[in-house]
Design an enzyme around this catalytic site. Sequence first.
Site, PDB file in Angstrom:
ATOM      1  N   LEU A   3      40.460  13.079  28.911  1.00 36.93           N
ATOM      2  CA  LEU A   3      41.910  13.278  28.846  1.00 36.93           C
ATOM      3  C   LEU A   3      42.601  11.938  29.072  1.00 36.93           C
ATOM      4  O   LEU A   3      42.510  11.358  30.147  1.00 36.93           O
ATOM      5  CB  LEU A   3      42.327  14.291  29.919  1.00 36.93           C
ATOM      6  CG  LEU A   3      43.776  14.758  29.954  1.00 36.93           C
ATOM      7  CD1 LEU A   3      44.218  15.342  28.624  1.00 36.93           C
ATOM      8  CD2 LEU A   3      43.952  15.794  31.062  1.00 36.93           C
ATOM      9  N   SER A   4      43.293  11.449  28.034  1.00 37.67           N
ATOM     10  CA  SER A   4      43.854  10.097  28.096  1.00 37.67           C
ATOM     11  C   SER A   4      45.298  10.049  28.551  1.00 37.67           C
ATOM     12  O   SER A   4      45.790   8.996  28.945  1.00 37.67           O
ATOM     13  CB  SER A   4      43.768   9.454  26.707  1.00 37.67           C
ATOM     14  OG  SER A   4      44.661  10.113  25.813  1.00 37.67           O
ATOM     15  N   VAL A   7      49.114  12.760  23.481  1.00 38.39           N
ATOM     16  CA  VAL A   7      49.358  14.125  23.006  1.00 38.39           C
ATOM     17  C   VAL A   7      48.104  14.765  22.415  1.00 38.39           C
ATOM     18  O   VAL A   7      47.884  15.973  22.558  1.00 38.39           O
ATOM     19  CB  VAL A   7      50.538  14.143  21.995  1.00 38.39           C
ATOM     20  CG1 VAL A   7      50.171  13.415  20.707  1.00 38.39           C
ATOM     21  CG2 VAL A   7      50.984  15.562  21.698  1.00 38.39           C
ATOM     22  N   SER A   9      44.699  14.447  23.100  1.00 38.38           N
ATOM     23  CA  SER A   9      43.746  15.009  24.062  1.00 38.38           C
ATOM     24  C   SER A   9      44.389  16.126  24.879  1.00 38.38           C
ATOM     25  O   SER A   9      43.700  17.064  25.311  1.00 38.38           O
ATOM     26  CB  SER A   9      43.189  13.917  24.984  1.00 38.38           C
ATOM     27  OG  SER A   9      44.211  13.275  25.715  1.00 38.38           O
ATOM     28  N   CYS A  93      34.169   0.257  21.632  1.00 37.83           N
ATOM     29  CA  CYS A  93      34.626   0.958  22.831  1.00 37.83           C
ATOM     30  C   CYS A  93      34.125   2.403  22.828  1.00 37.83           C
ATOM     31  O   CYS A  93      33.722   2.933  23.865  1.00 37.83           O
ATOM     32  CB  CYS A  93      36.151   0.925  22.895  1.00 37.83           C
ATOM     33  SG  CYS A  93      36.808   1.597  24.416  1.00 37.83           S
ATOM     34  N   GLY A 116      39.959  13.805  21.905  1.00 33.25           N
ATOM     35  CA  GLY A 116      41.068  14.092  21.001  1.00 33.25           C
ATOM     36  C   GLY A 116      40.987  13.340  19.691  1.00 33.25           C
ATOM     37  O   GLY A 116      42.008  13.139  19.030  1.00 33.25           O
ATOM     38  N   CYS A 189      42.260  -0.261  21.919  1.00 34.41           N
ATOM     39  CA  CYS A 189      41.896   0.870  22.757  1.00 34.41           C
ATOM     40  C   CYS A 189      41.938   0.480  24.230  1.00 34.41           C
ATOM     41  O   CYS A 189      41.405  -0.553  24.625  1.00 34.41           O
ATOM     42  CB  CYS A 189      40.482   1.295  22.362  1.00 34.41           C
ATOM     43  SG  CYS A 189      39.780   2.589  23.345  1.00 34.41           S
TER      44      CYS A 189
END
Length: 348
Positions: A3-4, A7, A9, A93, A116, A189
């Site tokens: 969960l970043s 929207v 994720s 990454c 996501g 990223c």
Amino acid sequence: MLLSGGVDSSVVVYEFARLGLHPDCFYIKIGPEEAEEWDCSSEEDLEMATAVARKFGCRLEVVDCHQEYWNQVTKYTMDKVKSGFTPNPDVMCNRLIKFGAFDEKRGHDYDLIATGHYAQTEMDEDGRKWLVTSPDPVKDQTDFLAQIYDWQLRKALFPIGHYVKDEVRQIAEREHLVNAKRKDSQGICFLGKINYNDYIRRYLGEQPGDVIELETGKRIGEHKGLWFHTIGQRKGMGFSGGPWFVVKKDVENNILYVSHGYDPETAYKQDFAIHDFHSLTMPISDLRQITFKIRHTPGYLPASLEPTGEGCFIVHAKDKIHGVAPGQFCVIYDEQHHRCLGSGEIAF
């Protein structure tokens, strides 16, 4: 669930919740080395992730992969640009951090890791798992996933991969998610608002050199460092008499060669070599019709693939391609650009 705070994720967590599922959520912390020097949005990201996890009754844990990012992804990036190549930190990454370092720290306790990403997977009749493209050609992220290992792909789950971005936004607004109207992150990223050139300058500084017109040998100006430029670049050059295109880098003599782009032999390529090909699901070795990408664009380019040795191929594009740069990943898809077969690095 990774969960970043974005929207995409967050909508993944909603998708699980509406099925009565409550995944363990993890926020991967990657911060700049010296916070006072950088404008970083990670604090806001964590606040958003915390709010979403709380809304859907999920546990959230912060996993610090800071050192792994700087030791692995930054080292890869700087080694490549110093050698005159055009690296892709986001691709590495995914392999080294999201599905790598995280798995070593916490992910190994789980059978599946959801993200996501705009990508999908499918199983064939022999039980093999394939990475397949998203219906949203603009947002599709299979090119950024084309270097992950087969074991990482087997654990990967992409619950919003069948949506287009507008549908994800609509779901977020309908469900009143805190980040429904938040802009997509841009740039590298994990580095938030940090500009790519600033990222490079932080580690390599500047190394001025001559800018030469390839066809005439005329000096037209000075560059601040070859690592700030990539083959095919046509913006941000700042020289009069343009438009100018970067067509060649002489790393040994620190010279940047540019052209007006009138000569297709210098600005374009139709055949180019790739090496260290990384297969996602199973090796490919035969001559075949494929489609490919050399940068994150909506289109897929038709070509044939000719094997020249172990992990080495010649890509014979149907048409001449602008901006083929050594170090870029050439991502290979099947002829229908449905399955992503893997990727290799473009060679000189």
